[in-house]
Design an enzyme around this catalytic site. Structure first.
Site, PDB file in Angstrom:
ATOM      1  N   CYS A 165       0.813  -1.227   0.000  1.00 24.22           N
ATOM      2  CA  CYS A 165       0.000   0.000   0.000  1.00 24.22           C
ATOM      3  C   CYS A 165       0.843   1.272   0.000  1.00 24.22           C
ATOM      4  O   CYS A 165       0.350   2.346  -0.342  1.00 24.22           O
ATOM      5  CB  CYS A 165      -0.951   0.003   1.188  1.00 24.22           C
ATOM      6  SG  CYS A 165      -2.139  -1.347   1.108  1.00 24.22           S
ATOM      7  N   HIS A 180      -3.325   7.506   1.652  1.00 20.20           N
ATOM      8  CA  HIS A 180      -3.708   6.157   1.244  1.00 20.20           C
ATOM      9  C   HIS A 180      -5.091   5.869   1.824  1.00 20.20           C
ATOM     10  O   HIS A 180      -5.384   6.229   2.960  1.00 20.20           O
ATOM     11  CB  HIS A 180      -2.682   5.144   1.756  1.00 20.20           C
ATOM     12  CG  HIS A 180      -3.138   3.729   1.598  1.00 20.20           C
ATOM     13  ND1 HIS A 180      -3.617   3.247   0.402  1.00 20.20           N
ATOM     14  CD2 HIS A 180      -3.221   2.699   2.488  1.00 20.20           C
ATOM     15  CE1 HIS A 180      -3.961   1.979   0.561  1.00 20.20           C
ATOM     16  NE2 HIS A 180      -3.740   1.621   1.811  1.00 20.20           N
ATOM     17  N   ASN A 189      -9.986   0.025  -0.581  1.00 19.03           N
ATOM     18  CA  ASN A 189      -8.521   0.091  -0.515  1.00 19.03           C
ATOM     19  C   ASN A 189      -7.950  -0.502  -1.802  1.00 19.03           C
ATOM     20  O   ASN A 189      -8.032  -1.708  -2.009  1.00 19.03           O
ATOM     21  CB  ASN A 189      -8.054  -0.681   0.719  1.00 19.03           C
ATOM     22  CG  ASN A 189      -6.546  -0.635   0.914  1.00 19.03           C
ATOM     23  OD1 ASN A 189      -5.802  -0.230   0.016  1.00 19.03           O
ATOM     24  ND2 ASN A 189      -6.090  -1.071   2.074  1.00 19.03           N
TER      25      ASN A 189
END
Ligand code: UT7
Length: 324
Positions: A114, A251, A281
């Site tokens: 990520c 993020h 996500n």
């Protein structure tokens, strides 16, 4: 005079198919209410059969090039962040390079899950600053739907597919925090926590792709602490204050984590670009997707200061402070 990397174009691509929380609630023991309350996620996009990470990446990259008014042939570096490459090798970046027709310069993947986009941006920025690239494509692209355990309600509701890209270009700066371009980047990793978020397969271990496994609560705890410190680091390095930041583009893992970081910075939620509700996500793609959205709808303007931050498996985490 020093060399700065200017962000001269952004682009993104989301697969057509939208999967709602209700659709997932029909597959696993979960509910729309639980997912929204704990994560802020309402839906996610999912790549079609036969649609690969390189396909999403190529579309996002082409849009970023179009926005910048730059031809693919002018690109002399491609850094692509992904944890879900088309194949173990060659890199997804090599496929994107072939698709865009910009042969010859280096093209490679960066794997920091990520945090991948912040890692890739930092790597490309350093190539530019070292004089080894002039026009670079930095891409975050993922098809996380392919590595999810669709029976595990603790993870399958959290992720989505997508891609985002930026074009960066070398330009002169005076080295101060009033420069345009990437002002500072900060990367970290702590491999002691690698078992808290991982994929249980790979070419060397199981000869299979494996599926995502996560100890969500532990990851959450570390994310809050690490993100606060890496944001602080970016401000310290530039002498800037939280009040100087026009936009936080974090993020997009969990609305509560994003709100926690904004609160620590004393930033109003109106200054936070939030896409987690619609994209879920998307790992390395989430920051460039959010940035491209806020640029294209006119929120993020030229001259504004934008703070990017991410945390992911490894653990890895990082930040970048950019004047658009
Ligand atoms: O992008 C990389 C970084 N990743 C992250 O930042 C993710 C960080 N972690 C998180 O966002 C959160 O920890 C989650 C959203 C994954 C989970 O939220 P939480 O508030 O930490 O919940 P939890 O894991 O503590 O679970 C609470 C309860 C559990 O039930 P019990 O043990 O209290 O009876 C879970 O079994 O919720 C249950 N649960 C669910 N219930 C309905 C877990 N997943 C679900 C689900 N639907 N999908």
């Amino acid at each position: 005079m020093i060399t700065r990397s200017l962000i001269v174009g952004t682009g993104s691509y989301l697969p057509e198919r939208v999967v709602t929380n209700a659709e997932l609630a029909a597959r696993v023991d979960t509910s729309d209410e639980w997912i929204i309350e704990r994560t802020g996620i309402r839906q996610r996009h999912m790549a079609a059969e036969g649609e690969w990470t390189s396909d999403l990446a190529t579309k996002a990259a082409q849009k970023a090039l179009d926005a910048a008014g730059i031809a693919g042939t002018d690109v002399d570096l491609i850094v692509l962040a992904t944890a879900t490459p088309d194949r173990t090798f060659p890199s997804t970046a090599a496929t994107v390079q072939a698709n865009l027709g910009c042969f010859g310069g280096p093209a490679f993947d960066v794997q920091a899950v990520c945090s991948g986009f912040v890692y890739a941006l930092s790597v490309a920025d350093n190539f530019v600053k070292a004089g080894q690239a002039k026009t670079a494509l930095v891409i975050g692209a993922e098809t996380f739907s392919r590595i999810l355990d669709w029976e595990d309600r603790g993870t399958c509701v959290l992720f989505g597919d997508g891609a985002g890209a930026v074009v960066i270009q070398a330009a002169p700066g005076d080295g101060s925090a009033t420069d345009s371009g990437i002002l500072t980047t900060h990367l970290h990793a702590d491999g002691r926590h690698r078992e808290l978020l991982y994929v249980d397969g790979g070419p060397s271990s199981t000869q299979t792709t494996g599926l995502l496994r996560m100890h969500g609560r532990e990851v959450f705890r570390h994310a809050v602490v690490n993100l606060a410190s890496v944001v602080e680091e970016a401000l310290e390095a530039t002498g800037l204050q939280p009040a100087d930041i026009d936009w936080l583009v974090p993020h997009q893992a969990n609305r509560r984590i994003i709100e926690g970081t904004a609160r620590k910075l004393g930033m109003a939620l109106e200054k936070v670009v939030m896409t987690v509700d619609r994209h879920a996500n998307t790992s390395a793609a989430s920051i460039p997707l959010a940035l491209a959205e806020a640029v294209s709808d006119g929120r993020v303007q030229k001259g504004q200061l934008v703070l990017l931050e991410a945390m992911g498996g490894g653990f890895t985490w990082g930040s970048a402070l950019v004047r658009m």
